[in-house]
Motif scaffolding. Sequence first.
Motif, short mmCIF file in Angstrom:
data_model
loop_
_atom_site.label_atom_id
_atom_site.label_comp_id
_atom_site.label_asym_id
_atom_site.label_seq_id
_atom_site.Cartn_x
_atom_site.Cartn_y
_atom_site.Cartn_z
N SER A 97 87.25 39.83 -1.29
CA SER A 97 86.75 39.06 -0.15
C SER A 97 86.97 37.56 -0.30
CB SER A 97 85.26 39.34 0.09
OG SER A 97 84.48 38.92 -1.01
N ALA A 98 87.56 37.13 -1.43
CA ALA A 98 87.97 35.74 -1.59
C ALA A 98 89.03 35.66 -2.67
CB ALA A 98 86.79 34.83 -1.94
N ILE A 99 89.98 34.76 -2.47
CA ILE A 99 91.06 34.58 -3.44
C ILE A 99 91.42 33.10 -3.52
CG2 ILE A 99 92.81 35.05 -1.67
CD1 ILE A 99 94.60 36.23 -3.88
N ALA A 100 91.78 32.67 -4.71
CA ALA A 100 92.26 31.30 -4.91
C ALA A 100 93.57 31.36 -5.67
CB ALA A 100 91.23 30.48 -5.69
N SER A 101 94.42 30.40 -5.39
CA SER A 101 95.67 30.27 -6.13
C SER A 101 95.59 29.06 -7.05
CB SER A 101 96.85 30.10 -5.18
OG SER A 101 96.87 28.78 -4.64
N SER A 102 96.57 28.94 -7.92
CA SER A 102 96.68 27.73 -8.72
C SER A 102 97.40 26.66 -7.91
CB SER A 102 97.42 28.02 -10.04
OG SER A 102 97.34 26.91 -10.89
N PHE A 103 97.65 25.50 -8.54
CA PHE A 103 98.18 24.36 -7.82
C PHE A 103 98.91 23.42 -8.78
CE2 PHE A 103 94.08 23.34 -9.52
CZ PHE A 103 94.15 22.01 -9.91
N ARG A 104 99.58 22.44 -8.20
CA ARG A 104 100.20 21.35 -8.95
C ARG A 104 99.53 20.04 -8.55
NH1 ARG A 104 104.21 24.83 -7.09
NH2 ARG A 104 104.00 23.74 -5.10
N PHE A 105 99.55 19.06 -9.44
CA PHE A 105 99.04 17.73 -9.10
C PHE A 105 100.14 16.91 -8.42
CE2 PHE A 105 95.84 18.47 -12.53
CZ PHE A 105 94.71 18.26 -11.76
N MET A 106 99.73 16.11 -7.44
CA MET A 106 100.65 15.25 -6.70
C MET A 106 99.99 13.88 -6.52
SD MET A 106 102.32 15.92 -2.90
CE MET A 106 100.72 16.29 -2.14
N ASN A 107 100.78 12.83 -6.65
CA ASN A 107 100.22 11.49 -6.48
C ASN A 107 100.39 11.01 -5.03
OD1 ASN A 107 102.88 10.54 -6.22
ND2 ASN A 107 103.00 9.86 -8.35
N GLN A 108 99.98 9.78 -4.77
CA GLN A 108 100.02 9.27 -3.40
C GLN A 108 101.43 9.01 -2.89
OE1 GLN A 108 97.54 5.82 -3.55
NE2 GLN A 108 98.94 4.62 -4.81
N HIS A 120 94.44 10.64 -5.08
CA HIS A 120 94.64 9.24 -4.68
C HIS A 120 93.28 8.58 -4.54
CE1 HIS A 120 93.52 10.19 -0.44
NE2 HIS A 120 94.12 11.33 -0.70
N ALA A 121 93.27 7.29 -4.29
CA ALA A 121 92.03 6.51 -4.32
C ALA A 121 91.06 6.91 -3.24
CB ALA A 121 92.37 5.02 -4.18
N ASP A 122 91.52 7.54 -2.15
CA ASP A 122 90.65 7.84 -1.02
C ASP A 122 90.13 9.27 -1.02
OD1 ASP A 122 91.06 5.27 -0.07
OD2 ASP A 122 92.87 5.86 1.04
N ASN A 123 90.41 10.04 -2.07
CA ASN A 123 89.90 11.41 -2.12
C ASN A 123 88.39 11.42 -1.96
OD1 ASN A 123 92.57 11.81 -3.37
ND2 ASN A 123 91.79 13.87 -3.77
N THR A 124 87.88 12.33 -1.11
CA THR A 124 86.43 12.53 -1.04
C THR A 124 85.94 13.15 -2.33
OG1 THR A 124 86.53 12.85 1.35
CG2 THR A 124 84.57 13.66 0.24
#
Length: 325
Positions: A116-127, A221-225
């Motif tokens: 009923s829920a799934i998450a994937s992995s990710f890569r980091f990215m800059n601004q 980036h600097a504006d991430n919540t």
Amino acid sequence: MKIGVIVAVYNGERFLLEQLESIANQSRKPDAIWIRDDGSTDQSKPLVQQFITDHPELCIHFIQGQNVGFKENFRLLLSEAYNKMDWIFLSDQDDRWDSDRILKMEKQIQKVDNMSAIASSFRFMNQKSEIYSIPLKQGWSNQNLIPRVISEYRLEPISVDELTFHNYFQGCAMAVHQSVAEEYLKINNPYLPHDWMLSLIAASKNELYFWNEPLFDYRIHADNTIGLPQSSRFEFFNRIKNMNTLYNRTIVIKQSKEVLETLEINYPELMTENRKQQLQFTKENLKLIEYKKIIPLIGQFSNPFYHQYKSKFGQIMDLIYCITH
């Protein structure tokens, strides 16, 4: 299977179109997209309206609302989509999806009957939209978010016990079944982030899974919540200084306490004796650090829960905080 995407927007003009276009360019198109602007004061609204004009082939619902904050923004989006879609993908405004993200996650969803829920992995990215890497901890997975080894391209169940210590997934990594969204909307929890709560609901039914393949670029980036502490690049002494605050000494265990209290209120049948003891430890530990009780804190060093929350170094930092404040 009907698949929807919800996109929470607030003053996202810098990166918004790149993310929206990555959703539009999916090889498996979403059946509907909900975008809610949370009272932006920049050019986000005109950008969304232009995106809608440029993509008449997509079913896009654009909601222009008052500012309620990121958590309530996602709640309102889920309330719009949950009874119209089978599965809902959560999206931030500043990431970038791989073109086959929906397709690959849909294939994993179809493999398991009780998911009923799934998450994937990710890569980091800059601004600058450049991919970068961080040092990976030995024995950890998913960019240092999961404290155990999970093989690449493996579909792995995630338990409630694991989530009582750490939040494993950002909301933007997740897709949830409409039943999870519906249950989330019924629970009034002012403490937990929406992604942790969604994971907890699915895990409480043994229905939460992680697919260990990076399928999107997560922008820092600097504006991430909300960003990820694992992505920070402080020099050693700056890190020590930042760590020696009440907030940083208590945030991990405080959040765990809130998770356990959420289980206690909403899923009392899951409060085993071990989890009750874990909750008691969190309450005692927070009081000892807040009131700088050095001797009793040293006495907790032998507590197995302490070792699960923090390394020896982390425990010593707790002690240093009590001594120096």
